[in-house]
Every structure is written in structure tokens, then in C-alpha cells.
Enzyme design. Structure first.
Site, PDB file in Angstrom:
ATOM      1  N   SER A 161     -24.710 -25.231 -40.389  1.00  0.00           N
ATOM      2  CA  SER A 161     -26.067 -25.295 -39.826  1.00  0.00           C
ATOM      3  C   SER A 161     -26.405 -23.997 -39.105  1.00  0.00           C
ATOM      4  O   SER A 161     -25.618 -23.498 -38.305  1.00  0.00           O
ATOM      5  CB  SER A 161     -26.182 -26.462 -38.850  1.00  0.00           C
ATOM      6  OG  SER A 161     -25.903 -27.685 -39.476  1.00  0.00           O
ATOM      7  N   GLU A 244     -18.577 -31.373 -30.085  1.00  0.00           N
ATOM      8  CA  GLU A 244     -19.569 -31.668 -31.116  1.00  0.00           C
ATOM      9  C   GLU A 244     -19.979 -33.131 -31.075  1.00  0.00           C
ATOM     10  O   GLU A 244     -21.163 -33.457 -31.206  1.00  0.00           O
ATOM     11  CB  GLU A 244     -19.004 -31.324 -32.490  1.00  0.00           C
ATOM     12  CG  GLU A 244     -19.992 -31.577 -33.631  1.00  0.00           C
ATOM     13  CD  GLU A 244     -19.428 -31.208 -34.992  1.00  0.00           C
ATOM     14  OE1 GLU A 244     -20.226 -31.056 -35.928  1.00  0.00           O
ATOM     15  OE2 GLU A 244     -18.208 -31.075 -35.121  1.00  0.00           O
TER      16      GLU A 244
END
Length: 406
Positions: A161, A244
Site C-alpha cells: 500500500s 499493524e
């Protein structure tokens, strides 16, 4: 469980509301819908927050953070979200990559990178996933071979990403194929503009390109760019992954309240009455309401722990499992009820339809990001419930000897 702010938290919330009222971007706030900022807008907003001490509130002041408590970070985040601000450019860097740099880099590296990241001057990405590794991060095969004071990287990462707009990244590579897969990995930080790095955006079903393939062809990095010890990259990666799973919150977009409003307006399945009059629709709405309330109360349990200076339990992992699936199920029901109108993707025609479409697509993405549903269920089963772990036949086999392509 305490549902209310204490005196200091209430005072901080009042302070934050006043500051946001004066400083939040006028074009976006108060719109009633989240609106994505352009990169220039996001960087300007991040710098303004940093100057006021509201960026990375829990980080030490010497690194540009606010030096405040976790509950104050949550309060600011919620008040900011109420204004509809949406700037995802820094989530990976500040939520996953830079905390890893802080934990494992030397002081010179932290001095160079942390403060610019806090101010939004530099953007980071996380280079973990690979085409042949699936959800098994430890199966990474991108190689790094030592050449004096440098390492030469070759391989491919995927689903990265933000790689197309990132300045730097952290990359997990294999430095010892003779060791078992968890023990032959090393972590580095890389300049994304280095010779040999090729970033190729992936076109998504939504028409956007948030993810990328990233190729490494004889990319040279200095040994000073190493994070942690050689061969101990898995331990470094665990720190990144734990951050995360906290940063990736799960579902996004419209939820059951928006679906309830839609069901009050749309016709029922037979064309008579409202969709709300259909018993099946009502049953599903009740189920999703209960799940959403369970998530809200579970998050309040976490906030209560933070407010008391305690460490929250496994609520974040459990919440991600539920919220990502919930977002996708609600969006799927809405698109079904909209019938042929559910395929219209033009926000000028219907903002709510477009929002449900994005919720459906991103619900699926969030069930993978930060650990798939199956991986998180295993973690909860083994580490929370104490159930026996899966049999891992590859635990003590050298990575080079593992069967490939099965």
C-alpha cells in the site's frame, strides 16, 4: 467499565474541540461524510498538528511527538474523525514502520527519520507480502546477499500500500536460506527512489490503485540500514505486525444505521411495503446492531484500561475479526436491496450507493490486511484461549529445502 471521561480527560477533550474548531480544514470538516485529502492538504494538516503537539500524541517529545497518554491519543483521534477528516497517507508509516525504526534503529537513524515522518514531510510503506508466500510472512523469499558493507537485494513484493507515493519503506528479506524460514530473515529500511526499485501500481476493482507490486533488481543498501540483528528479522517483523493489527481497525464506511435508513426508504422484496417490513431484513439488522454494540463496548473496555494506565487485552485482534466481516456483510445487504441501482458507481448520482460499494470492496481487503481472519482466529485460539497450536511441519527445515509451488 467506565463510559465517561474523568476530569482531566474531559478538560483535554474540550481543549481538542476548541483547537480543531479553529484549525481543521474548512473544505472538509462538517461535511457529514469522510472526504479524502489530497497529499498536499494532508501534509499541511499533519504539520499543523505536529506544531501544536497533537501529532503522534503518545510518542516522546524529543522525537516530535506529544508526550501524552494513550487515552488522550484516542480522544484526539475520535474528535478528529467526527469532522470527517480522512488522510490515509501516514497510517502505515506512523502506525507500523516508524515505530519499528524507533524500536530497532540507532540514534542517528531515528534523528534523521522520526521527526520528518511525524510532521508528514516523508511517507513510508511496508514491504512484506510476496506473490509466493500468501499470508505466511515468514516464507518471504526476496534475497539479500552481503557485499562488504552493503547488501544486494533481489526479489518481488506485492500488495504494498502506498509504495507509489512513499519516500521510504521497511523491507523483510531472506539473508540465510540455510536456516529455517523464521530464522533466516533480516529487516532493512530502504529509500524507495533507490536504483533498481521498480514500483508498479495494481488496478483495483474500485478503479483506484492503492496497492503496488515492487520489484528489487540488484538494489544496494548499506548495512547501517539494517533494523535489528542479521537473521533476527522475524522478531523485528513481529513488532511491526503487532502495531499493524492495532492500526488496521477493520471495517470502514457506512454501517447498520445507514442500512436501517435505506431499508425505511426502499421497497420490499415483493415490491409492496418497505424493505424494513421484511422479517429477514429486520432479523439481519438486529444481528448487525448487536455485533456493532458488542464492538463498541469492547472498545470501551480498551479505553477504560488505557484511562487507568493499564495495557488492553486481546480486544484489538478480536475486534478486527468482527468489524471487517460486519462491514462487508452490511454493504452486501445494502447493494442487494438497491437491486440494479447497486451497480451504479457514480457518486454524483448516489453518494450512499458509492459508499456501500466501497464498504463491500474494502471489507474484503480488511479481512486480509493486518492478518487474515484465519490467522487472527488461530492467534486468539492459541494465545488467548490456550488451545493446542497447529502442527507446523516446516518449523525446523532449512528454507531452501522447503517444497515450492505446491
Amino acid at each position: 467499565m467506565d463510559f465517561n471521561d474523568n476530569a482531566s480527560e474531559a478538560a483535554f477533550r474540550t481543549e481538542v474541540k476548541a483547537w480543531l474548531d479553529t484549525n481543521a480544514p474548512r473544505r472538509i470538516r462538517g461535511s457529514g461524510q469522510q472526504q479524502a485529502m489530497k497529499m498536499t492538504e494532508a501534509k499541511a494538516w499533519q504539520a499543523k498538528k505536529a506544531d501544536a503537539g497533537y501529532a503522534c500524541l503518545t510518542w516522546p517529545r524529543e522525537w516530535g511527538g506529544g508526550g501524552r497518554t494513550s487515552i488522550e491519543q484516542v480522544i484526539f483521534g475520535r474528535e478528529e474523525a467526527e469532522l470527517g477528516l480522512d488522510y490515509a497517507y501516514f497510517t502505515i508509516g506512523l502506525g507500523m514502520c516508524v515505530p519499528t525504526v524507533i524500536a530497532f534503529a540507532d540514534d542517528a537513524t531515528k534523528t534523521r527519520f522520526v521527526r520528518p515522518a511525524v510532521r508528514g514531510e516523508e511517507v513510508w510503506c511496508q514491504l512484506f507480502s510476496e506473490p509466493g508466500a500468501g499470508s505466511d510472512v515468514a516464507a518471504s523469499s526476496t534475497r539479500a546477499v552481503r557485499d562488504g558493507d552493503e547488501w544486494v537485494l533481489n526479489g518481488q513484493k506485492v500488495w504494498t500500500s502506498g509504495a507509489h507515493y512513499s519516500d521510504f519503506g521497511i523491507v523483510l528479506v531472506r539473508t540465510d536460506p540455510e536456516a529455517p524460514k523464521h530464522k533466516g530473515l533480516t529487516m532493512f529500511w530502504v529509500d524507495m527512489k533507490s536504483p533498481g526499485i521498480d514500483v508498479r501500481p495494481i488496478r483495483q476493482a474500485t478503479g483506484e490503485s492503492d496497492f503496488n507490486e515492487v520489484y528489487f533488481a540488484d538494489v544496494r543498501v548499506n548495512d547501517s540500514q539494517r533494523l535489528g540483528d542479521v537473521g533476527r528479522g522475524w522478531n523485528v517483523a513481529l513488532v511491526t505486525l503487532m502495531n499493524e493489527r492495532s492500526a488496521v481497525g477493520g471495517g470502514s464506511g457506512p454501517g447498520w444505521p445507514e442500512l436501517l435508513a435505506l431499508a425505511r426508504e426502499l421497497p420490499g422484496p415483493t415490491g409492496r411495503g418497505r424493505a424494513m417490513d421484511d422479517g429477514g431484513c429486520r432479523d439481519r439488522l438486529v444481528e448487525w446492531y448487536l455485533q456493532a454494540e458488542g464492538l463498541r463496548l469492547t472498545r470501551l473496555r480498551s479505553l477504560t484500561a488505557l484511562s487507568r494506565g493499564q495495557t488492553p487485552g486481546p480486544e484489538a485482534s478480536i475486534g478486527k475479526i468482527v468489524s471487517a466481516r460486519l462491514s462487508q456483510e452490511v454493504a452486501s445487504e445494502a447493494l442487494d436491496r438497491l437491486d440494479q441501482a447497486g451497480i451504479v458507481a457514480d457518486s454524483a448520482c448516489s453518494q450512499i450507493t458509492t459508499a456501500f460499494q466501497r464498504g463491500w470492496f474494502w471489507g474484503g481487503a480488511m479481512r486480509i490486511a493486518g492478518g487474515t481472519d484465519e490467522i487472527l482466529r488461530n492467534i486468539v485460539a492459541e494465545r488467548v484461549l490456550g488451545l493446542p497450536g497447529d502442527i507446523r511441519a516446516d518449523r525446523d527445515i532449512a528454507f531452501k529445502d522447503l517444497p515450492k509451488g505446491l
